[in-house]
Write an enzyme that holds these catalytic residues in place. Sequence first.
Site, PDB file in Angstrom:
ATOM      1  N   SER A   9       0.798  -1.225   0.000  1.00 53.96           N
ATOM      2  CA  SER A   9       0.000   0.000   0.000  1.00 53.96           C
ATOM      3  C   SER A   9       0.824   1.266   0.000  1.00 53.96           C
ATOM      4  CB  SER A   9      -0.934   0.006   1.196  1.00 53.96           C
ATOM      5  OG  SER A   9      -0.194   0.245   2.364  1.00 53.96           O
ATOM      6  N   HIS A  69      -5.134  -4.982   1.048  1.00 54.21           N
ATOM      7  CA  HIS A  69      -5.432  -3.901   0.099  1.00 54.21           C
ATOM      8  C   HIS A  69      -5.993  -4.428  -1.219  1.00 54.21           C
ATOM      9  CE1 HIS A  69      -3.903  -0.688   2.616  1.00 54.21           C
ATOM     10  NE2 HIS A  69      -2.987  -1.561   3.000  1.00 54.21           N
ATOM     11  N   LYS A 124     -10.905  -1.974   5.600  1.00 59.12           N
ATOM     12  CA  LYS A 124     -10.530  -1.094   4.489  1.00 59.12           C
ATOM     13  C   LYS A 124     -11.670  -1.090   3.460  1.00 59.12           C
ATOM     14  CE  LYS A 124      -5.852  -1.073   6.070  1.00 59.12           C
ATOM     15  NZ  LYS A 124      -4.499  -1.602   6.091  1.00 59.12           N
TER      16      LYS A 124
HETATM   17  C1  LIG Z   1      -3.781  -2.054   7.360  1.00 62.85           C
HETATM   18  C2  LIG Z   1      -2.986  -3.289   7.132  1.00 62.85           C
HETATM   19  C3  LIG Z   1      -3.113  -4.392   7.976  1.00 62.85           C
HETATM   20  C4  LIG Z   1      -3.901  -4.315   9.247  1.00 62.85           C
HETATM   21  O1  LIG Z   1      -5.263  -4.360   9.015  1.00 62.85           O
HETATM   22  P1  LIG Z   1      -6.251  -3.672  10.094  1.00 62.85           P
HETATM   23  O2  LIG Z   1      -7.536  -4.342   9.849  1.00 62.85           O
HETATM   24  O3  LIG Z   1      -6.229  -2.221   9.816  1.00 62.85           O
HETATM   25  O4  LIG Z   1      -5.680  -3.993  11.440  1.00 62.85           O
HETATM   26  C5  LIG Z   1      -2.482  -5.564   7.640  1.00 62.85           C
HETATM   27  N1  LIG Z   1      -1.716  -5.659   6.534  1.00 62.85           N
HETATM   28  C6  LIG Z   1      -1.543  -4.605   5.711  1.00 62.85           C
HETATM   29  C7  LIG Z   1      -0.692  -4.767   4.512  1.00 62.85           C
HETATM   30  C8  LIG Z   1      -2.154  -3.387   5.986  1.00 62.85           C
HETATM   31  O5  LIG Z   1      -1.957  -2.344   5.200  1.00 62.85           O
END
Ligand SMILES: *Cc1c(COP(=O)(O)O)cnc(C)c1O
Length: 407
Positions: A191, A219, A250
């Site tokens: 990301s 993502h 997300k």
């Molecule tokens: C945001 C993110 C996470 C964590 O996910 P959350 O549900 O926000 O705790 C895990 N892996 C990646 C690559 C992320 O960008």
Amino acid sequence: MGFDYKAAFDHSLSAIKAEGRYRVFANLERQRGNFPIATRYREDGSAQDVVVWCSNDYLGLGQDPDVLAAMHNALDDVGAGAGGTRNIAGTTKYHVALEKELASLHDKDSALLFTSGYISNEATLSSFSRLLPGCVILSDELNHASMIQGIRGGRGPKLIWRHNDAAHLDELLSSLPADVPKVVAFESVYSMDGDFAPIADILDVTEKHGAFTYLDEVHGVGLYGEKGGGLAQQLGLSDRIDCIEGTLGKAFGIMGGYITGDASMVDAVRSYASSFIFTTALSPVLVAGAIASVRALRDGQDLRRHHQAQAQQLKDKLRAARLPVMDSPSHIVPLWVGNAVQCKAVSDILLDRFGIYVQPINYPTVPKGTERLRFSPSPLHTDEQVEALVSALNTIWSELSLARAAA
Ligand SMILES: *Cc1c(COP(=O)(O)O)cnc(C)c1O
């Protein structure tokens, strides 16, 4: 006298302040039904409407009327919280239904819910060293902090492969004895650069060496694939991946995380992973919302197409203005600044003068000297909002004499 605790904390804070990477949170109030607009509260209590350009609620599903209705209904039906850990009174029919839904989303046997994507990575990867005796974890060098934390927590041996370099992974795997369990952990969409992993190449290598594959699709879920099952689904590769991890926070717009895969793997993690076992289950209100959201995005092809088109439009316009947009094949649009103080300055001006909110991305999220702004255009950002963003950036780039991209 004893130890001066306050001085120690203050010392740590001044160190990051001196580097220009002290984090200040924007105080926002999202406006329901008005995504991506939010009200921002300044420290003096005054308020301002801003256009949010860095939300991970990539498709605005956190505002979707069906999702909100499902959450209202669940709240009215069963109340606020789960009331316990999953093992002790906290498993509800909502949790069971969502786990079925997620397994089906990825065409896998089983799924397991966690309280966040972070916890799903940390819990699962740290349990592998106990579940797979002698296991070596091979981790892409740009893996997310939650995977790194899980790998460290397992205290087993680990090897780091160069980012997206399947040949280097092959080399490292070749150095390990055939009978040693090997877990290869990587992401589909990174990301911070917005780049994709070469999933097919990685799978060719892992299959040759009999390695277990662990893919973070945080993502990718909701955004790629015919059902929203992620980039691996879009590429027709899901069935070759042993464990897919995703978030509900997300593109699905709510909160929570999960893994999916074969029944025995999921059952073993359920039975051994400490941060799954010893924590209160997600609220059924959140889970009900997630069910509605996952179901909505199963038929989300139009939304996904529109999302990609808006990302492309922003990239094209930034490029046309000779702003240093970083090449990315995904929906994430990073803009290079390369300096922590300038990065924060651009972000502050955007917010204060133009009502545009994008958080600066600084170390340790990205390496020092690669500071950037990271835009996440959504299908709900209008063409006028895209124009206003590019024009504001253009003005600021000139005012601060920042480096332009080559023509
Ligand atoms: C945001 C993110 C996470 C964590 O996910 P959350 O549900 O926000 O705790 C895990 N892996 C990646 C690559 C992320 O960008």
